[in-house]
Design an enzyme around this catalytic site. Sequence first.
Site, PDB file in Angstrom:
ATOM      1  N   ARG A 147       5.626  10.175   7.151  1.00 29.27           N
ATOM      2  CA  ARG A 147       5.310   8.795   8.411  1.00 29.27           C
ATOM      3  C   ARG A 147       6.116   8.999   9.359  1.00 29.27           C
ATOM      4  NH1 ARG A 147       0.365   4.231   9.210  1.00 29.27           N
ATOM      5  NH2 ARG A 147       0.158   4.762  11.664  1.00 29.27           N
ATOM      6  N   THR A 214      -0.925   9.540   4.210  1.00 32.01           N
ATOM      7  CA  THR A 214       0.400   9.840   4.487  1.00 32.01           C
ATOM      8  C   THR A 214       0.741   7.812   4.298  1.00 32.01           C
ATOM      9  OG1 THR A 214       2.227   9.377   6.444  1.00 32.01           O
ATOM     10  CG2 THR A 214       0.227   8.199   7.241  1.00 32.01           C
ATOM     11  N   CYS A 215       2.039   7.513   4.227  1.00 26.73           N
ATOM     12  CA  CYS A 215       2.614   6.237   4.309  1.00 26.73           C
ATOM     13  C   CYS A 215       1.772   5.255   5.008  1.00 26.73           C
ATOM     14  CB  CYS A 215       3.704   6.363   3.360  1.00 26.73           C
ATOM     15  SG  CYS A 215       4.560   7.082   2.136  1.00 26.73           S
ATOM     16  N   THR A 216       1.467   3.358   4.999  1.00 29.95           N
ATOM     17  CA  THR A 216       1.754   2.474   5.667  1.00 29.95           C
ATOM     18  C   THR A 216       2.111   1.926   4.687  1.00 29.95           C
ATOM     19  OG1 THR A 216      -0.377   2.204   7.509  1.00 29.95           O
ATOM     20  CG2 THR A 216      -0.900   1.951   5.105  1.00 29.95           C
ATOM     21  N   THR A 220       7.543   1.638   5.832  1.00 29.92           N
ATOM     22  CA  THR A 220       7.577   1.220   4.922  1.00 29.92           C
ATOM     23  C   THR A 220       6.245   2.162   3.727  1.00 29.92           C
ATOM     24  OG1 THR A 220       4.857   0.338   4.717  1.00 29.92           O
ATOM     25  CG2 THR A 220       6.944  -0.901   5.608  1.00 29.92           C
TER      26      THR A 220
END
Length: 255
Positions: A147, A214-216, A220
């Site tokens: 991300r 993906t990251c969230t 982070t």
Amino acid sequence: MATEHPAKARAPHRRPFQVATGVLGDLMFTTGVLLALLVAYSLWWTDVTVARHTGVAAEHLRQRWSAAAPAAPPTGTADTAVPPRFEADDGIGFLHVPAMGVGYQVLIKIGTGEDTLAEGVAGAYTNPYSSAMPWEPQGNFALAAHRDGHGAKFHDLDVLKPGDPLVVETRDRWYVYRVDATLPKTSKHDTGVIAPVPTGSPYTVPGRYITLTTCTPVYTSLYRMAVWGSLVREQPVDPDRTPPPELRKEDPSNG
């Protein structure tokens, strides 16, 4: 009689502890600024270098497609040619997401290891579930991408909403999916979101699905987000590689 200079008389006497605290505070502030600049530079620089690398890799894949013998003409909706086999780090094709920008595409490779995703690609999961390929009769084509940094290909994944098209381009076929649901946040250990029938999705029986993860939140890696879609149709690639209508709509020059 000598008198004390007025400036000296007003100058406060700083204790050693106060001096040390002031110096430490200055050092911490300077260190914080330098770290922030380093992080910003690292994210920007990895985006720049990855964009160059993936651009070359994408061009090489398209050149291989052009040099390869044409596939056998499809009959009905199924390929008559033997489905291709891929090894780790092989290029499968491209993911197109109109909602994430005009002309948006990301190269798809096998694997979600850090070395693979650092190339600025979308990686097909091989663990704990092995992604089903789009041409398989059923399964979940599950992909991951960074991300932030390393191309940040899924930076805007949160803009996707039900009804948005997702198009996978392979050498011989276009696979058109429709977003059915999104999961804004889940544990990064929640592997069920990429299962053949994804946990938490609206699906209850096997089908032909796609999952993007993906990251969230941004910048982070505390949690994961997921987008789920199902196959709407597939169509063969013509000699001019004319994209399906879902992609032509994103280009004003195509009406």
